[in-house]
Design a protein around this motif. Sequence first.
Motif, PDB file in Angstrom:
ATOM      1  N   THR A 201      87.336   2.664  60.749  1.00 34.52           N
ATOM      2  CA  THR A 201      86.020   2.651  60.094  1.00 34.52           C
ATOM      3  C   THR A 201      85.487   1.230  59.987  1.00 34.52           C
ATOM      4  N   ILE A 202      86.398   0.259  59.862  1.00 36.30           N
ATOM      5  CA  ILE A 202      85.964  -1.127  59.685  1.00 36.30           C
ATOM      6  C   ILE A 202      85.178  -1.623  60.891  1.00 36.30           C
ATOM      7  N   TYR A 203      85.502  -1.131  62.101  1.00 40.00           N
ATOM      8  CA  TYR A 203      84.748  -1.554  63.289  1.00 40.00           C
ATOM      9  C   TYR A 203      83.297  -1.098  63.184  1.00 40.00           C
ATOM     10  N   VAL A 204      83.106   0.104  62.688  1.00 36.37           N
ATOM     11  CA  VAL A 204      81.758   0.648  62.524  1.00 36.37           C
ATOM     12  C   VAL A 204      81.009  -0.124  61.445  1.00 36.37           C
ATOM     13  N   GLU A 205      81.682  -0.394  60.341  1.00 36.87           N
ATOM     14  CA  GLU A 205      81.032  -1.123  59.252  1.00 36.87           C
ATOM     15  C   GLU A 205      80.659  -2.545  59.687  1.00 36.87           C
ATOM     16  N   ASN A 206      81.561  -3.206  60.403  1.00 31.85           N
ATOM     17  CA  ASN A 206      81.243  -4.562  60.874  1.00 31.85           C
ATOM     18  C   ASN A 206      80.043  -4.551  61.819  1.00 31.85           C
ATOM     19  N   ALA A 207      79.937  -3.498  62.635  1.00 30.17           N
ATOM     20  CA  ALA A 207      78.790  -3.376  63.529  1.00 30.17           C
ATOM     21  C   ALA A 207      77.505  -3.185  62.734  1.00 30.17           C
ATOM     22  N   LEU A 208      77.569  -2.388  61.671  1.00 30.98           N
ATOM     23  CA  LEU A 208      76.393  -2.178  60.828  1.00 30.98           C
ATOM     24  C   LEU A 208      75.991  -3.456  60.100  1.00 30.98           C
ATOM     25  N   VAL A 209      76.986  -4.265  59.736  1.00 29.32           N
ATOM     26  CA  VAL A 209      76.685  -5.575  59.141  1.00 29.32           C
ATOM     27  C   VAL A 209      75.964  -6.447  60.165  1.00 29.32           C
ATOM     28  N   ALA A 210      76.470  -6.455  61.397  1.00 30.76           N
ATOM     29  CA  ALA A 210      75.856  -7.260  62.449  1.00 30.76           C
ATOM     30  C   ALA A 210      74.423  -6.829  62.731  1.00 30.76           C
ATOM     31  N   GLU A 211      74.152  -5.521  62.541  1.00 34.43           N
ATOM     32  CA  GLU A 211      72.795  -5.004  62.727  1.00 34.43           C
ATOM     33  C   GLU A 211      71.908  -5.236  61.510  1.00 34.43           C
ATOM     34  N   LYS A 212      72.482  -5.880  60.483  1.00 31.82           N
ATOM     35  CA  LYS A 212      71.764  -6.191  59.236  1.00 31.82           C
ATOM     36  C   LYS A 212      71.337  -4.922  58.484  1.00 31.82           C
ATOM     37  N   LEU A 213      72.186  -3.901  58.565  1.00 30.75           N
ATOM     38  CA  LEU A 213      71.919  -2.642  57.870  1.00 30.75           C
ATOM     39  C   LEU A 213      72.862  -2.425  56.692  1.00 30.75           C
ATOM     40  N   LEU A 214      73.960  -3.168  56.644  1.00 29.21           N
ATOM     41  CA  LEU A 214      74.972  -3.014  55.603  1.00 29.21           C
ATOM     42  C   LEU A 214      75.325  -4.385  55.059  1.00 29.21           C
ATOM     43  N   ALA A 215      75.345  -4.510  53.727  1.00 27.06           N
ATOM     44  CA  ALA A 215      75.756  -5.773  53.114  1.00 27.06           C
ATOM     45  C   ALA A 215      77.238  -6.022  53.392  1.00 27.06           C
ATOM     46  N   LYS A 216      77.582  -7.264  53.654  1.00 23.88           N
ATOM     47  CA  LYS A 216      78.940  -7.600  54.094  1.00 23.88           C
ATOM     48  C   LYS A 216      80.008  -7.162  53.104  1.00 23.88           C
ATOM     49  N   GLN A 217      79.702  -7.182  51.813  1.00 22.72           N
ATOM     50  CA  GLN A 217      80.725  -6.830  50.823  1.00 22.72           C
ATOM     51  C   GLN A 217      81.141  -5.370  50.899  1.00 22.72           C
ATOM     52  N   TYR A 218      80.326  -4.537  51.564  1.00 24.48           N
ATOM     53  CA  TYR A 218      80.662  -3.115  51.682  1.00 24.48           C
ATOM     54  C   TYR A 218      81.445  -2.802  52.957  1.00 24.48           C
ATOM     55  N   ALA A 219      81.682  -3.812  53.797  1.00 24.97           N
ATOM     56  CA  ALA A 219      82.483  -3.601  55.001  1.00 24.97           C
ATOM     57  C   ALA A 219      83.954  -3.789  54.644  1.00 24.97           C
ATOM     58  N   ASP A 220      84.532  -2.746  54.040  1.00 28.06           N
ATOM     59  CA  ASP A 220      85.903  -2.831  53.531  1.00 28.06           C
ATOM     60  C   ASP A 220      86.803  -1.718  54.069  1.00 28.06           C
ATOM     61  N   GLY A 221      86.293  -0.955  55.040  1.00 26.24           N
ATOM     62  CA  GLY A 221      87.096   0.132  55.602  1.00 26.24           C
ATOM     63  C   GLY A 221      86.947   1.452  54.883  1.00 26.24           C
ATOM     64  N   HIS A 222      86.284   1.445  53.728  1.00 29.96           N
ATOM     65  CA  HIS A 222      86.046   2.672  52.977  1.00 29.96           C
ATOM     66  C   HIS A 222      84.668   3.220  53.365  1.00 29.96           C
ATOM     67  N   GLY A 224      82.112   4.659  52.293  1.00 28.09           N
ATOM     68  CA  GLY A 224      81.435   5.059  51.073  1.00 28.09           C
ATOM     69  C   GLY A 224      79.962   5.327  51.262  1.00 28.09           C
ATOM     70  N   SER A 225      79.266   5.487  50.148  1.00 29.50           N
ATOM     71  CA  SER A 225      77.854   5.859  50.204  1.00 29.50           C
ATOM     72  C   SER A 225      77.008   4.750  50.830  1.00 29.50           C
ATOM     73  N   ALA A 226      77.389   3.488  50.608  1.00 28.38           N
ATOM     74  CA  ALA A 226      76.632   2.390  51.206  1.00 28.38           C
ATOM     75  C   ALA A 226      76.734   2.447  52.733  1.00 28.38           C
ATOM     76  N   THR A 227      77.938   2.754  53.221  1.00 31.98           N
ATOM     77  CA  THR A 227      78.134   2.856  54.669  1.00 31.98           C
ATOM     78  C   THR A 227      77.329   4.015  55.233  1.00 31.98           C
ATOM     79  N   ARG A 228      77.340   5.141  54.533  1.00 31.28           N
ATOM     80  CA  ARG A 228      76.578   6.304  54.996  1.00 31.28           C
ATOM     81  C   ARG A 228      75.074   5.987  55.033  1.00 31.28           C
ATOM     82  N   SER A 229      74.577   5.313  54.014  1.00 34.96           N
ATOM     83  CA  SER A 229      73.153   4.946  53.993  1.00 34.96           C
ATOM     84  C   SER A 229      72.812   4.011  55.144  1.00 34.96           C
ATOM     85  N   ALA A 230      73.717   3.059  55.404  1.00 31.50           N
ATOM     86  CA  ALA A 230      73.488   2.129  56.510  1.00 31.50           C
ATOM     87  C   ALA A 230      73.505   2.855  57.847  1.00 31.50           C
ATOM     88  N   TYR A 231      74.397   3.837  57.985  1.00 30.05           N
ATOM     89  CA  TYR A 231      74.462   4.567  59.250  1.00 30.05           C
ATOM     90  C   TYR A 231      73.212   5.420  59.447  1.00 30.05           C
TER      91      TYR A 231
END
Length: 271
Positions: A201-222, A224-231
Amino acid sequence: MSVDAMIAAAEKWIGTGEPNAIQQWYRERNGADYNGNFAWCDAAVSYWATRADERDAVLFGHDFAYTVAHAARFKAAGRWHAMTDGIKASGIRRGDVIFFDWDGSSEIARIDHVGIVTGVSADHRHVFTIEGNTADVCARRARDVHDIAGFGRPEYKRSPKTPDTGGGTGSKRPVVSLSKLVAAFEKDAPREGTPVSYKPTIYVENALVAEKLLAKQYADGHAGSATRSAYSLWQERCGFHGTEPGGDADGTPGMTTLKRLGLLHGFDVAA
């Protein structure tokens, strides 16, 4: 398939007005007939196909600024589909080159405009596109059947397959399992301090951070709702709509959008 590269090339120009570098590029290649602020919708498609290394598939080796000639070339190659039976029956799909007649005909000689398809609505009422020279900018649009004259279907190259890395040696790119990722998203895992249900999951979250859709502090492998919103925002960027549960942009990963994210950010996708 490098249809994703074609769409990625188009997405880089969203928001571009005129005059612009695409017009200049086309002018330098095709001469003084294209001086001034000429209509550049098909020049944009020519530019994107060139950048995506898909000139043979999309352009048959030529540049196009005249949409009628471009559609006619698809027809000559046996790759033209007139929009005569509605969006669903036509089978139009992501990556098709879509041509428009604002008067509602399906006649090639009357074509006015062109773009690239990024997706189709779940109810098949709209086709989602990226178009150059639409209201003088490059933008995403949702088009209904009345305006669609037809579409050309490029024979895109297939991207080379990368070995399934799943933890084995000799791996070059990590692999994300769609089914395992969806299960992780559905669990809506708690924050820091609890086990990660699916480590890639962390690979997906890091990609969303790179796309400026997810705050970096939420890229923790979980997942969660922040990741779902970013996706969900990523799905909308890919041309999908419907953020309600079960919609095409509801934040649950799908194969098309996940492969697109992986293509841009260094991971492969398995079922």
